[in-house]
Scaffold this motif. Structure first.
Motif: not given
Length: 223
Positions: A1-22
């Motif tokens: 499963m990809s990181d996006i599907e896992n909801g990982l934050c691309y900045l810190c690598g932890k789960e629970g990404a709750d927004s999107r960054d440009h």
């Protein structure tokens, strides 16, 4: 499963990404010069991680705008927008910071009289390069659906125009372009160096950067 599907934050690598960054920051891409329905690059991030970059993003936008003033209509549009923004009372701190980097230079004619005066704006290059490194991490995430581990070294640098412009001219098939060519980039990856990847960035044909990510220990594979 990809990181996006896992909801990982691309900045810190932890789960629970709750927004999107440009990436790069949306503010540097003039809205009126984006094609209808144009998809800018966004990647999952925590709101708290995203907020940590707010001031640097605004500073980055301002410095890009100052450089883009002579870069056609799109550059002038960004410059005008940023100048209006600097008139705001809440922008006092940023305005003072930029003013502190302005120096004046007088050019003399051969007979010793004043030929002309010009000003130079010396940016805080480290702040700009931090945004460039983050942009590289975001684009890598966008392209591969994986995160560059935080322990992988990053080397963002200001690129010399006479070296990087020919690369863009000779690699047109590999260029991704946004907002009427306000921002262009080329990915640099290869099987011969699986633990290294990089990007070349071109803003308004005025400011050029590169960033290289390299895992010297060899535990991370870029491709």
């Amino acid at each position: 499963m990809s990181d996006i599907e896992n909801g990982l934050c691309y900045l810190c690598g932890k789960e629970g990404a709750d927004s999107r960054d440009h990436v790069p920051p949306k503010a540097v891409l003039p809205k009126d010069y984006r094609s209808e329905g144009e998809d800018l690059i966004t990647v999952p991030a925590h709101q708290r991680c995203n907020r940590d970059w707010k001031d640097d993003d605004e500073y980055f936008q301002t410095q890009i705008a100052l450089a883009a003033f002579t870069a056609g209509d799109a550059g002038k549009a960004l410059h005008s927008k940023v100048m209006r923004g600097l008139d705001r009372e809440e922008a006092t701190g940023l305005r003072e910071h930029i003013d502190s980097g302005i120096t004046g230079t007088t050019v003399l004619s051969p007979d010793g009289t004043v030929d002309h005066n010009y000003i130079q704006v010396k940016p805080d290059w480290q702040r700009l390069l931090d945004v460039i490194a983050r942009t590289g991490r975001g684009i890598y995430y966008h392209e591969t659906k994986n995160i560059i581990p935080l322990n992988v070294s990053e080397k963002p640098v200001v690129a010399e125009p006479d070296k990087i412009i020919p690369i863009f001219k000779s690699n047109t098939d590999h260029i991704r372009s946004f907002a009427g060519s306000s921002f262009k980039y080329i990915s640099v990856m290869g099987e011969e160096e699986p633990h290294r990847c990089g990007y070349l960035f071109n803003f308004f044909d005025r400011l050029f950067f590169s960033v290289v990510f390299h895992d010297e220990e060899g535990s991370w594979r870029a491709v």
